[in-house]
Write a protein that holds these residues in place. Structure first.
Motif, PDB file in Angstrom:
ATOM      1  N   UNK A  55       0.834  -1.213   0.000  1.00 41.21           N
ATOM      2  CA  UNK A  55       0.000   0.000   0.000  1.00 41.21           C
ATOM      3  C   UNK A  55       0.858   1.248   0.000  1.00 41.21           C
ATOM      4  N   UNK A  64      -2.970   8.958  -2.923  1.00 43.56           N
ATOM      5  CA  UNK A  64      -4.138   8.766  -2.058  1.00 43.56           C
ATOM      6  C   UNK A  64      -3.748   7.797  -0.956  1.00 43.56           C
ATOM      7  N   UNK A  65      -4.137   8.089   0.251  1.00 44.89           N
ATOM      8  CA  UNK A  65      -3.742   7.192   1.343  1.00 44.89           C
ATOM      9  C   UNK A  65      -4.815   6.169   1.654  1.00 44.89           C
ATOM     10  N   UNK A  81     -17.403   6.586  22.253  1.00 47.25           N
ATOM     11  CA  UNK A  81     -17.170   5.199  21.860  1.00 47.25           C
ATOM     12  C   UNK A  81     -18.217   4.767  20.833  1.00 47.25           C
ATOM     13  N   UNK A  82     -19.452   5.175  21.051  1.00 46.91           N
ATOM     14  CA  UNK A  82     -20.505   4.863  20.086  1.00 46.91           C
ATOM     15  C   UNK A  82     -20.236   5.528  18.740  1.00 46.91           C
ATOM     16  N   UNK A  84     -17.380   6.486  17.472  1.00 46.99           N
ATOM     17  CA  UNK A  84     -16.235   5.853  16.806  1.00 46.99           C
ATOM     18  C   UNK A  84     -16.635   4.507  16.211  1.00 46.99           C
ATOM     19  N   UNK A  85     -17.440   3.762  16.973  1.00 45.85           N
ATOM     20  CA  UNK A  85     -17.885   2.469  16.460  1.00 45.85           C
ATOM     21  C   UNK A  85     -18.664   2.662  15.160  1.00 45.85           C
ATOM     22  N   UNK A  88     -16.213   3.646  12.372  1.00 47.43           N
ATOM     23  CA  UNK A  88     -15.387   2.514  11.938  1.00 47.43           C
ATOM     24  C   UNK A  88     -16.157   1.614  10.998  1.00 47.43           C
ATOM     25  N   UNK A  89     -17.401   1.368  11.352  1.00 43.64           N
ATOM     26  CA  UNK A  89     -18.233   0.471  10.551  1.00 43.64           C
ATOM     27  C   UNK A  89     -18.316   0.963   9.099  1.00 43.64           C
ATOM     28  N   UNK A  92     -14.818   1.197   7.301  1.00 45.02           N
ATOM     29  CA  UNK A  92     -14.293  -0.127   6.966  1.00 45.02           C
ATOM     30  C   UNK A  92     -15.057  -0.733   5.789  1.00 45.02           C
ATOM     31  N   UNK A  97      -9.100   2.945   5.537  1.00 48.59           N
ATOM     32  CA  UNK A  97      -8.540   2.785   6.870  1.00 48.59           C
ATOM     33  C   UNK A  97      -8.967   3.947   7.745  1.00 48.59           C
ATOM     34  N   UNK A  98      -8.825   3.734   9.036  1.00 53.46           N
ATOM     35  CA  UNK A  98      -9.259   4.747   9.978  1.00 53.46           C
ATOM     36  C   UNK A  98      -8.111   5.107  10.916  1.00 53.46           C
ATOM     37  N   UNK A  99      -7.677   6.355  10.862  1.00 48.87           N
ATOM     38  CA  UNK A  99      -6.656   6.846  11.796  1.00 48.87           C
ATOM     39  C   UNK A  99      -7.341   7.705  12.846  1.00 48.87           C
ATOM     40  N   UNK A 100      -7.078   7.400  14.100  1.00 53.14           N
ATOM     41  CA  UNK A 100      -7.779   8.099  15.176  1.00 53.14           C
ATOM     42  C   UNK A 100      -6.808   8.808  16.109  1.00 53.14           C
ATOM     43  N   UNK A 314     -18.930  11.240  -0.735  1.00 53.47           N
ATOM     44  CA  UNK A 314     -18.295  12.305  -1.501  1.00 53.47           C
ATOM     45  C   UNK A 314     -17.007  11.828  -2.154  1.00 53.47           C
TER      46      UNK A 314
ATOM     47  N   UNK B  56       3.832   9.593   2.575  1.00 56.41           N
ATOM     48  CA  UNK B  56       3.637   8.473   1.669  1.00 56.41           C
ATOM     49  C   UNK B  56       4.969   8.084   1.016  1.00 56.41           C
ATOM     50  N   UNK B  75     -15.825  -1.662  19.546  1.00 56.83           N
ATOM     51  CA  UNK B  75     -15.324  -0.384  20.049  1.00 56.83           C
ATOM     52  C   UNK B  75     -16.261   0.261  21.051  1.00 56.83           C
ATOM     53  N   UNK B  76     -17.547  -0.102  20.975  1.00 59.43           N
ATOM     54  CA  UNK B  76     -18.518   0.637  21.781  1.00 59.43           C
ATOM     55  C   UNK B  76     -18.801   0.015  23.143  1.00 59.43           C
ATOM     56  N   UNK B  81     -13.346   1.548  25.304  1.00 57.54           N
ATOM     57  CA  UNK B  81     -13.089   2.969  25.102  1.00 57.54           C
ATOM     58  C   UNK B  81     -11.904   3.408  25.961  1.00 57.54           C
ATOM     59  N   UNK B  98      -2.174   5.787  14.617  1.00 56.11           N
ATOM     60  CA  UNK B  98      -2.967   4.694  15.145  1.00 56.11           C
ATOM     61  C   UNK B  98      -4.087   4.337  14.181  1.00 56.11           C
ATOM     62  N   UNK B  99      -4.043   3.111  13.657  1.00 54.45           N
ATOM     63  CA  UNK B  99      -5.138   2.636  12.804  1.00 54.45           C
ATOM     64  C   UNK B  99      -5.982   1.677  13.612  1.00 54.45           C
ATOM     65  N   UNK B 100      -7.280   1.884  13.610  1.00 51.31           N
ATOM     66  CA  UNK B 100      -8.163   1.084  14.451  1.00 51.31           C
ATOM     67  C   UNK B 100      -9.219   0.375  13.623  1.00 51.31           C
ATOM     68  N   UNK B 102     -12.502  -2.810  14.125  1.00 53.05           N
ATOM     69  CA  UNK B 102     -13.202  -3.743  15.000  1.00 53.05           C
ATOM     70  C   UNK B 102     -13.618  -4.978  14.208  1.00 53.05           C
ATOM     71  N   UNK B 119      -0.913  -5.393   4.897  1.00 49.08           N
ATOM     72  CA  UNK B 119      -0.649  -4.704   3.636  1.00 49.08           C
ATOM     73  C   UNK B 119      -0.255  -3.258   3.857  1.00 49.08           C
ATOM     74  N   UNK B 120      -0.830  -2.672   4.873  1.00 51.38           N
ATOM     75  CA  UNK B 120      -0.500  -1.284   5.160  1.00 51.38           C
ATOM     76  C   UNK B 120       0.820  -1.150   5.899  1.00 51.38           C
TER      77      UNK B 120
END
Lengths: 341, 341
Positions: A55, A64-65, A81-82, A84-85, A88-89, A92, A97-100, A314, B56, B75-76, B81, B98-100, B102, B119-120
């Motif tokens: 990647x 593009x990352x 927490x809700x 973020x959950x 993530x859903x 994903x 990917x999700x960076x937090x 978008x 990159x 996560x929830x 949390x 940090x990549x997260x 669930x 891969x990442x």
DNA sequence: CTGTTAGCGCCTTCAC
DNA sequence: GTGAAGGCGCTAACAG
């Protein structure tokens, strides 16, 4: 570190199949211009050779990352927490990917985190600002480069992108009106930091409800706190020392309301007979405290999902950018004791 | 997308200063071999031109993503949390991203997420497995490549890396012993999925406490549930239908314990007089329910911080890899009613 | 349908 | 102390 075996690249696959690396690349990416047969061969050999996409290289090339960034004030709350959950859903499922990162309520850290996200070339950013964020200049660079920045919950209006939130004014108005209808006349409002839309809007709703019901608002009845458990206790002690107890309290969150209720109950105050309460968030504790606490319900997970979906649609060009802010549903839940006494 | 202004690269800076790109690169990275003066010039011009590092490209070149991956079942939850907040803190301080993701309790998703992380090119992975994870072959590829994989809370022992967890057996043993010392003789245990170390260990601790106190354990007294609020109600109804009520219940989490208590109280059962309870997690609700719920306290944030620190210290070469699992502190908190009746 | 060519932006030798 | 050259692995033109 024992990185004995060298990484398998598309060139290795190409050599093995006596075709070009481009074709391998196309084959792996299910490019329609490549023969079905070739594609199959490529993919099976790739698997057999233990190939995995790099990647890092792909990202550099495509600029593009494939990553969405999230910056929130704190991660360790039920609500967040809700959220973020939910994020993530959607993220994903969308193949990103999700960076937090968390800003820990300091604008300085928010700025640094934003820069890091920017350098990492996130494809989009979801943000809930800190209490102390008094401008959003630090997001300008991203926006100028065409990177979407979408605010949720704690928002700053900016023209480029919609914000995702609930109608805090109306929710607070409804909560307060409910107290008044139940007979409260001397009402207090426990609020949080007054630089954030979330709490100023709730306060405004509280105030407007009083006005509309011909109750005079006294500035002393607004209690600005950090909405913590400790503050709930402080507020209780403060009230107990007043010449005249309030008979209704609207708290801007459940946690503070509940600890305040508990402290008052310890002092012999009856709830809701002496003082009625309404909270905010529909936290689990509202159904554990006796009597159960009426509260404003709204879904963190929904907020996260919507924010992420707007962003990803978008990015995929699936959807045009919504012109206006998105106001999610919130609802007053009326509760009472669940025990027979 | 209006990416009007082109990105500023080290070549642009080089041209402007009439030096080579290598020197610019060195200057930006505070390389000691570069003259102090040149370094200053480079950095100031970089700033002035609006240069930002292209991670990159840097990542590709250095074959390092500077990123830590986290995979958790959900996560929830309050606990998770806290864990994530702890992880984020340490990871961020260490200068990593940090990549997260669930896994939503499905091993399939856990596998896919692991491959994505792989891969990442994450520099390390922190994992709490799903209920359904029955082997850890999907992490082998990472481990073979020298990428650290560290399990926490829900762990699989593997020789390469330490695991981070609490002593679930002992905690459960203490909780159960407490119930027995308080007079319980007919004890039940509400547990979760019995494929996970967390719940099997708690069950073993429960059982051993009975044995050591000469109480005969009946398999029927182990109630395997999903530990949800709904299950708490089901358990309460189940108990109420028994010929003989239990007089002590050790629940593997607080949420289920509390909802069970509430249901029993609605049916007129007195707690702890008729049935005593001990929970697990020290969730906020334990201090809201009446009477307050005794519980096992351990810190999610600490677990997250420790797991992240072990990983990052190793990546930085600051620390040698701990040989053994790390067992974090947990403690029985004894509580009672906070109200005077 | 496939191959050739040419970088993406950075960093690390190896020279001087 | 600095420069020149090359390549990380991939993909997007451009040909054919």
């Amino acid at each position: 570190m024992n990185k004995k075996e060298k990484e398998v690249t598309i060139y290795d696959i190409a050599k093995k199949l006596n075709i070009s690396a481009s074709t391998v690349s196309r084959g792996l990416n299910n490019d329609v211009t490549v023969k079905k047969e070739t594609q199959k061969k490529v993919q099976s050999v790739a698997k057999q050779m233990g190939y995995r996409l790099n990647s890092l290289a792909s990202n550099l090339r495509s600029k593009k990352s494939n990553t969405i960034g999230v910056i929130v004030p704190r991660l360790n709350s039920n609500f967040m927490a809700d959220v973020i959950a939910g994020i993530e859903k959607v993220v994903n499922e969308g193949g990103y990917n999700l960076i937090i990162s968390q800003s820990l309520e300091t604008m300085e850290k928010e700025i640094i985190n934003t820069e890091t996200m920017f350098n990492n070339r996130v494809d989009g950013l979801l943000v809930s600002t800190t209490y102390n964020t008094n401008n959003i200049d630090h997001f300008e660079a991203l926006i100028k480069k065409g990177v979407p920045v979408i605010f949720f919950d704690r928002v700053f209006d900016h023209t480029e992108w919609p914000t995702i939130r609930i109608d805090n004014f109306k929710a607070a108005y409804d909560a307060t009106s409910h107290l008044i209808k139940q007979g409260s006349k001397n009402l207090f409002h426990i609020s949080g930091n007054q630089t954030t839309n979330v709490y100023t809007d709730r306060f405004k709703g509280f105030k407007q409800a009083l006005i509309d019901h011909h109750i005079i608002f006294d500035e002393a009845n607004l209690l600005v706190t950090d909405l913590s458990t400790g503050s709930g206790e402080d507020v209780a002690n403060y009230m107990l020392a007043l010449p005249k107890l309030p008979d209704g309290v609207f708290s801007a969150n459940d946690q503070c309301a509940v600890s305040c209720m508990q402290s008052l109950q310890k002092a012999g105050i009856k709830i809701p007979k002496d003082i009625a309460f309404v909270g905010f968030n529909n936290d689990t504790i509202t159904k554990v405290i006796e009597p159960n606490l009426s509260t404003i319900d709204y879904k963190g997970s929904e907020m996260g999902e919507v924010a992420a979906r707007v962003l990803i649609n978008h990015l995929n060009g699936t959807d045009i950018k919504p012109a206006h802010s998105i106001i999610l549903r919130s609802e007053l839940l009326i509760r009472e004791s669940s025990l027979r006494n």
